[in-house]
Motif scaffolding. Structure first.
Motif, PDB file in Angstrom:
ATOM      1  N   ILE A 112      13.831   2.852  38.773  1.00 33.98           N
ATOM      2  CA  ILE A 112      13.912   4.459  37.996  1.00 33.98           C
ATOM      3  C   ILE A 112      14.265   5.299  38.524  1.00 33.98           C
ATOM      4  N   CYS A 113      13.923   5.556  39.394  1.00 30.44           N
ATOM      5  CA  CYS A 113      14.779   7.690  40.384  1.00 30.44           C
ATOM      6  C   CYS A 113      15.569   7.091  40.260  1.00 30.44           C
ATOM      7  N   GLY A 114      16.219   5.771  40.731  1.00 29.82           N
ATOM      8  CA  GLY A 114      17.987   5.950  39.894  1.00 29.82           C
ATOM      9  C   GLY A 114      18.520   6.504  39.414  1.00 29.82           C
ATOM     10  N   VAL A 115      18.379   6.228  37.909  1.00 26.97           N
ATOM     11  CA  VAL A 115      18.895   6.691  36.711  1.00 26.97           C
ATOM     12  C   VAL A 115      18.498   7.712  36.378  1.00 26.97           C
ATOM     13  N   LEU A 116      17.583   8.420  37.335  1.00 21.48           N
ATOM     14  CA  LEU A 116      17.374   9.525  37.491  1.00 21.48           C
ATOM     15  C   LEU A 116      18.090  10.923  37.950  1.00 21.48           C
ATOM     16  N   ILE A 117      18.251  10.149  39.009  1.00 22.74           N
ATOM     17  CA  ILE A 117      19.695  10.406  40.278  1.00 22.74           C
ATOM     18  C   ILE A 117      21.002   9.992  39.162  1.00 22.74           C
ATOM     19  N   GLY A 118      21.165   9.220  38.798  1.00 27.39           N
ATOM     20  CA  GLY A 118      22.929   8.822  38.155  1.00 27.39           C
ATOM     21  C   GLY A 118      22.911   9.216  36.684  1.00 27.39           C
ATOM     22  N   LEU A 119      22.072   9.971  35.971  1.00 32.13           N
ATOM     23  CA  LEU A 119      22.186  11.075  34.700  1.00 32.13           C
ATOM     24  C   LEU A 119      23.195  12.887  35.024  1.00 32.13           C
ATOM     25  N   PRO A 120      22.459  13.031  36.033  1.00 28.25           N
ATOM     26  CA  PRO A 120      23.138  14.581  37.114  1.00 28.25           C
ATOM     27  C   PRO A 120      24.619  13.456  37.269  1.00 28.25           C
ATOM     28  N   ALA A 121      24.663  12.885  37.661  1.00 31.39           N
ATOM     29  CA  ALA A 121      25.826  12.096  38.266  1.00 31.39           C
ATOM     30  C   ALA A 121      27.325  12.065  37.392  1.00 31.39           C
ATOM     31  N   ALA A 207      40.700   6.792  30.116  1.00 30.46           N
ATOM     32  CA  ALA A 207      41.769   6.494  29.238  1.00 30.46           C
ATOM     33  C   ALA A 207      41.930   5.259  28.967  1.00 30.46           C
ATOM     34  N   THR A 208      41.303   3.784  29.880  1.00 29.75           N
ATOM     35  CA  THR A 208      41.981   2.862  30.087  1.00 29.75           C
ATOM     36  C   THR A 208      40.258   2.317  29.328  1.00 29.75           C
ATOM     37  N   GLY A 209      39.721   2.420  28.902  1.00 28.05           N
ATOM     38  CA  GLY A 209      38.469   1.995  28.682  1.00 28.05           C
ATOM     39  C   GLY A 209      37.756   2.023  28.854  1.00 28.05           C
ATOM     40  N   ILE A 210      37.024   2.081  30.010  1.00 31.36           N
ATOM     41  CA  ILE A 210      36.708   1.880  30.713  1.00 31.36           C
ATOM     42  C   ILE A 210      34.556   2.974  30.538  1.00 31.36           C
ATOM     43  N   ASN A 211      33.682   2.257  29.841  1.00 30.01           N
ATOM     44  CA  ASN A 211      32.838   2.728  30.342  1.00 30.01           C
ATOM     45  C   ASN A 211      32.012   3.170  31.645  1.00 30.01           C
ATOM     46  N   VAL A 212      32.998   4.735  31.487  1.00 28.98           N
ATOM     47  CA  VAL A 212      32.130   4.909  33.082  1.00 28.98           C
ATOM     48  C   VAL A 212      30.676   5.668  33.407  1.00 28.98           C
ATOM     49  N   THR A 213      30.102   6.003  32.179  1.00 26.46           N
ATOM     50  CA  THR A 213      28.809   6.140  31.948  1.00 26.46           C
ATOM     51  C   THR A 213      27.830   4.900  32.304  1.00 26.46           C
ATOM     52  N   LYS A 214      27.918   3.524  31.566  1.00 22.13           N
ATOM     53  CA  LYS A 214      27.750   2.799  32.054  1.00 22.13           C
ATOM     54  C   LYS A 214      27.463   1.966  33.522  1.00 22.13           C
ATOM     55  N   TYR A 215      28.773   1.986  33.975  1.00 18.13           N
ATOM     56  CA  TYR A 215      28.706   2.106  35.472  1.00 18.13           C
ATOM     57  C   TYR A 215      28.104   2.673  36.428  1.00 18.13           C
ATOM     58  N   LYS A 216      28.936   3.848  36.769  1.00 17.25           N
ATOM     59  CA  LYS A 216      27.988   5.567  37.000  1.00 17.25           C
ATOM     60  C   LYS A 216      26.370   4.529  37.323  1.00 17.25           C
ATOM     61  N   LEU A 217      25.469   4.551  36.194  1.00 20.94           N
ATOM     62  CA  LEU A 217      24.382   4.386  36.308  1.00 20.94           C
ATOM     63  C   LEU A 217      23.858   3.130  36.672  1.00 20.94           C
ATOM     64  N   PHE A 220      23.479   3.822  41.119  1.00 23.89           N
ATOM     65  CA  PHE A 220      22.670   3.433  41.443  1.00 23.89           C
ATOM     66  C   PHE A 220      21.808   3.756  40.952  1.00 23.89           C
ATOM     67  N   ILE A 221      21.468   2.681  40.270  1.00 22.65           N
ATOM     68  CA  ILE A 221      19.964   1.998  39.654  1.00 22.65           C
ATOM     69  C   ILE A 221      20.331   0.805  41.022  1.00 22.65           C
ATOM     70  N   ILE A 222      21.876  -0.430  40.703  1.00 22.76           N
ATOM     71  CA  ILE A 222      21.355  -1.248  41.982  1.00 22.76           C
ATOM     72  C   ILE A 222      21.202  -0.218  43.313  1.00 22.76           C
ATOM     73  N   SER A 223      22.186   0.462  43.550  1.00 27.54           N
ATOM     74  CA  SER A 223      21.635   1.105  45.651  1.00 27.54           C
ATOM     75  C   SER A 223      20.294   1.618  45.242  1.00 27.54           C
ATOM     76  N   ALA A 224      19.465   1.843  44.418  1.00 26.34           N
ATOM     77  CA  ALA A 224      18.369   2.770  44.947  1.00 26.34           C
ATOM     78  C   ALA A 224      17.237   1.229  44.932  1.00 26.34           C
ATOM     79  N   PHE A 225      17.675   0.164  44.017  1.00 26.92           N
ATOM     80  CA  PHE A 225      17.121  -1.105  44.494  1.00 26.92           C
ATOM     81  C   PHE A 225      16.245  -1.162  45.001  1.00 26.92           C
ATOM     82  N   PHE A 226      17.873  -1.774  45.976  1.00 25.95           N
ATOM     83  CA  PHE A 226      17.684  -2.634  47.394  1.00 25.95           C
ATOM     84  C   PHE A 226      17.239  -1.437  48.708  1.00 25.95           C
ATOM     85  N   ALA A 227      17.404  -0.228  48.120  1.00 26.58           N
ATOM     86  CA  ALA A 227      16.883   0.352  48.784  1.00 26.58           C
ATOM     87  C   ALA A 227      15.637   1.208  48.992  1.00 26.58           C
ATOM     88  N   GLY A 228      14.475   1.044  47.430  1.00 23.18           N
ATOM     89  CA  GLY A 228      13.581   0.762  47.713  1.00 23.18           C
ATOM     90  C   GLY A 228      12.763  -0.880  48.076  1.00 23.18           C
TER      91      GLY A 228
END
Length: 258
Positions: A112-121, A207-217, A220-228
């Motif tokens: 959840i904290c990863g989401v908070l950091i992922g948003l400004p990212a 430009a190729t249609g990749i959802n950058v927002t979804k993948y960045k979040l 950060f969520i996966i990374s933070a989960f295993f760090a937790g």
């Protein structure tokens, strides 16, 4: 059968095999009483360090973003998962079920904290994102340091139950295998190719249609989960958690591992 074995890309599974073999060997040595306490303690630290470095590599290596707050996610998992273990000890004891639930709680709250950091990212890059993640880590550490003694122990630290030292490192190494499986399968999938394309050229990826927002979040969520989860394992490997452990210097140590 031989043709099927020849088609297997063994280099993709080499790390799993090595860690699995080492886990089995050290588990047998531990059960037979052949390992010293210092070696067991070192194996716990090695497994936690691998978890932290592999989880951070998704952000730094594959997404291409500089994060200096990984110790902050670990701190969230250690304190909140450690607090959960204290509460569960009275009802479930200090067993495997309590450990699993604590890891789940610590990992989810860190995510959840990863989401908070992922948003400004989504808007920041480079040094600016590094400053935000660094601030997050220091804020989290300060919050736990200045908490009341009844809640998280304050400056004296949170006292947590110590798990069985002869089996905790085995569980930690199993979590390393789980982390490797999740991250490597992600990176080798179409989603992983999308993540690396964002690292190489974010404008072209959009430009190729990749959802950058979804993948960045997601990264950060996966990374933070295993760090937790690493933080919860750290809390179970010590009798007391102190916020001074999760300083800026520790985030740099994890980054150097990557």
């Amino acid at each position: 059968m031989s043709n099927a074995l020849k088609k297997i890309k063994w280099k993709h599974y080499a790390n799993y095999i090595v860690i699995a073999v080492l886990t089995v060997v050290f588990a047998i040595l531990s059960l037979s009483g052949s390992l010293s306490i210092s070696t067991i303690y070192l194996l716990e630290k090695i497994a936690i360090a691998i978890l932290l470095s592999v989880s951070l590599s998704v952000v730094v290596g594959f997404l291409g973003e500089l994060s200096l707050g990984h110790a902050g996610f670990m701190c969230v998992g250690a304190y909140l998962g450690g607090k959960a273990s204290c509460l569960l000890e009275t009802t479930l004891g200090n067993g495997y079920l309590a450990l699993f639930i604590s890891m789940l709680i610590g990992g989810i709250l860190a995510a959840i904290c990863g989401v908070l950091i992922g948003l400004p990212a989504l808007r920041l890059k480079g040094d600016y994102l590094a400053i935000v993640t660094l601030a997050f880590g220091e804020i989290v550490r300060s919050l736990f340091m200045n908490s009341s003694q009844e809640s998280f122990g304050g400056s004296l630290g949170l006292k947590t139950p110590r798990f069985d030292k002869y089996t905790l490192f085995v569980i930690a190494l199993v979590m390393v295998l789980v982390c490797l499986a999740v991250i490597q399968n992600l990176i080798r999938s179409k989603h992983g190719r999308a993540i690396t394309s964002i690292r190489d050229n974010e404008i072209a990826a959009r430009a190729t249609g990749i959802n950058v927002t979804k993948y960045k979040l997601a990264v950060f969520i996966i990374s933070a989960f295993f760090a937790g989860i690493a933080g919860v394992l750290y809390s179970y490997s010590n009798y007391t958690i102190q916020s001074t452990k999760f300083s800026y210097n520790y985030s740099i140590e994890i980054l150097v591992m990557v």
